[in-house]
Design an enzyme around this catalytic site. Structure first.
Site, PDB file in Angstrom:
ATOM      1  N   TYR A   1       0.843  -1.205   0.000  1.00 13.99           N
ATOM      2  CA  TYR A   1       0.000   0.000   0.000  1.00 13.99           C
ATOM      3  C   TYR A   1       0.880   1.258   0.000  1.00 13.99           C
ATOM      4  O   TYR A   1       0.497   2.311  -0.523  1.00 13.99           O
ATOM      5  CB  TYR A   1      -0.962  -0.029   1.189  1.00 13.99           C
ATOM      6  CG  TYR A   1      -2.164   0.876   1.014  1.00 13.99           C
ATOM      7  CD1 TYR A   1      -3.048   0.705  -0.041  1.00 13.99           C
ATOM      8  CD2 TYR A   1      -2.424   1.904   1.927  1.00 13.99           C
ATOM      9  CE1 TYR A   1      -4.158   1.535  -0.193  1.00 13.99           C
ATOM     10  CE2 TYR A   1      -3.530   2.723   1.785  1.00 13.99           C
ATOM     11  CZ  TYR A   1      -4.392   2.540   0.726  1.00 13.99           C
ATOM     12  OH  TYR A   1      -5.484   3.362   0.583  1.00 13.99           O
TER      13      TYR A   1
ATOM     14  N   LYS B   1      -2.967   8.371   3.218  1.00 14.55           N
ATOM     15  CA  LYS B   1      -4.181   8.158   4.025  1.00 14.55           C
ATOM     16  C   LYS B   1      -3.965   8.653   5.462  1.00 14.55           C
ATOM     17  O   LYS B   1      -4.901   9.164   6.090  1.00 14.55           O
ATOM     18  CB  LYS B   1      -4.609   6.693   4.019  1.00 14.55           C
ATOM     19  CG  LYS B   1      -5.190   6.206   2.686  1.00 14.55           C
ATOM     20  CD  LYS B   1      -6.435   6.966   2.262  1.00 14.55           C
ATOM     21  CE  LYS B   1      -7.124   6.287   1.076  1.00 14.55           C
ATOM     22  NZ  LYS B   1      -8.232   7.122   0.534  1.00 14.55           N
TER      23      LYS B   1
HETATM   24  C1  1JT Z   1      -5.854   3.720  -4.582  1.00 16.57           C
HETATM   25  C2  1JT Z   1      -5.754   2.453  -5.174  1.00 16.57           C
HETATM   26  C3  1JT Z   1      -6.355   3.848  -3.289  1.00 16.57           C
HETATM   27  C4  1JT Z   1      -6.158   1.349  -4.479  1.00 16.57           C
HETATM   28  C5  1JT Z   1      -6.643   1.475  -3.188  1.00 16.57           C
HETATM   29  C6  1JT Z   1      -6.743   2.726  -2.594  1.00 16.57           C
HETATM   30  N1  1JT Z   1      -7.251   2.554  -1.341  1.00 16.57           N
HETATM   31  C7  1JT Z   1      -7.450   1.250  -1.161  1.00 16.57           C
HETATM   32  N2  1JT Z   1      -7.089   0.594  -2.265  1.00 16.57           N
HETATM   33  C8  1JT Z   1      -7.119  -0.844  -2.430  1.00 16.57           C
HETATM   34  C9  1JT Z   1      -5.778  -1.439  -2.039  1.00 16.57           C
HETATM   35  C10 1JT Z   1      -4.670  -1.231  -2.832  1.00 16.57           C
HETATM   36  C11 1JT Z   1      -3.437  -1.746  -2.462  1.00 16.57           C
HETATM   37  C12 1JT Z   1      -3.318  -2.486  -1.329  1.00 16.57           C
HETATM   38  C13 1JT Z   1      -4.430  -2.711  -0.552  1.00 16.57           C
HETATM   39  C14 1JT Z   1      -5.650  -2.184  -0.916  1.00 16.57           C
HETATM   40  C15 1JT Z   1      -5.221   2.277  -6.559  1.00 16.57           C
HETATM   41  C16 1JT Z   1      -5.148   3.564  -7.338  1.00 16.57           C
HETATM   42  C17 1JT Z   1      -4.591   4.675  -6.497  1.00 16.57           C
HETATM   43  C18 1JT Z   1      -5.472   4.947  -5.305  1.00 16.57           C
HETATM   44  O1  1JT Z   1      -2.061  -2.965  -1.055  1.00 16.57           O
HETATM   45  C19 1JT Z   1      -1.897  -3.877  -0.062  1.00 16.57           C
HETATM   46  C20 1JT Z   1      -2.212  -1.502  -3.300  1.00 16.57           C
END
Ligand code: 1JT
Length: 257
Positions: A157, A164
């Site tokens: 993430y 965040k």
């Molecule tokens: C963005 C993306 C914001 C994916 C996101 C996000 N907030 C949650 N997710 C889902 C997610 C993504 C990753 C993750 C866990 C959950 C993609 C476009 C940019 C903004 O990694 C463990 C990478």
């Protein structure tokens, strides 16, 4: 329907890209509760996707807004003010990071990737509150979307987690600033949802499976559940709640090991 406190209230909803969007889950619940809605979109492709969705809930407007552009934010609220004489709340469901920054090691994050993620995913909340301030009244409510990766390390993430954390702290500072005007600012930290943003994130299915196996409720959360919780925060049922980050994640956040 379930929440008469929302009848006739006017909400600006950002971040709808398609039917799977968290913002769409929120919009549908607000619409069911009798709220009036206006939507923003970024770019022609998304406009095409959002137009039929907005029509299906009899939206009062669909306006362009790239949150990276101050002029577009000013034009947006000019447009909102032309349609409505006030604004009862804003749904902020916008985030962006470069694909290469959502994989591998956080230590590799570039300067511009870091700045971009923070600009779009965190600063935009403050800028939207700023833009909408003159339209919002005592009782108005703002809700942003976060993820547990903003509190604890979730491998992959990366820079989004740091953004965040900034978003969640922005919620607290905005709550302190806007509280004296009777405007509340909160966030929902949602469990993982298979949205357009999550698609193409390698290993995302593993994250969903992990929550299903371990979260207290032993399942993932639905768009409807996030929509209902956001509607609560946007309504007068939550009139005493501000500066809060509420987890809607099947209880996953309570786990230590
Ligand atoms: C963005 C993306 C914001 C994916 C996101 C996000 N907030 C949650 N997710 C889902 C997610 C993504 C990753 C993750 C866990 C959950 C993609 C476009 C940019 C903004 O990694 C463990 C990478």
């Amino acid at each position: 329907m379930l929440n008469q406190a929302l009848e006739g209230k006017r909400f600006l909803v950002t971040g709808v890209a398609n039917q799977r969007s968290i913002a769409w889950g929120i919009a549908q619940c607000l619409a069911k509760c009798g709220a009036r809605l206006g939507f923003t979109y970024q770019g022609a492709r998304i406009k095409e996707m959002v137009t039929p969705l907005a029509e299906s809930v009899s939206a009062d407007f669909l306006l362009p807004c790239d949150v990276a552009d101050d002029d577009q934010i000013d034009a947006l609220f000019e447009g909102v003010g032309n349609t409505w004489d006030g604004l009862d709340g804003i749904v902020h469901a916008i985030a962006f990071a470069k694909r290469e920054d959502l994989a591998g090691e956080f230590v590799s994050t570039s300067r511009d990737g870091f700045a971009l993620a923070h600009d779009i995913s965190a600063y935009s909340l403050t800028r939207l509150c700023q833009g909408g301030l003159d339209l919002m009244r005592e009782g108005s409510s703002v809700v942003a979307l976060s993820y547990i990766g903003g509190e604890r390390v979730v491998p992959g993430y990366n820079v989004m987690g740091v953004a965040k954390a900034s978003l969640e702290m922005s919620v607290r500072y905005l709550a302190a600033d806007l509280g004296p005007r009777g405007i509340r600012v909160n966030a929902i930290s949602a469990g993982p949802v298979k949205t357009l943003a999550a698609r193409g994130v390698s290993g995302f299915t593993k994250i969903l499976d992990h929550v299903e196996e371990r979260a207290p409720l032993r399942r993932n959360v639905s768009l409807e559940e996030i929509g209902c919780s956001a509607s609560f925060l946007l309504s007068s049922l939550a009139s005493g709640v501000t500066g809060e980050v509420m987890h809607v994640d099947s209880g996953f956040h309570v786990l230590g090991f």
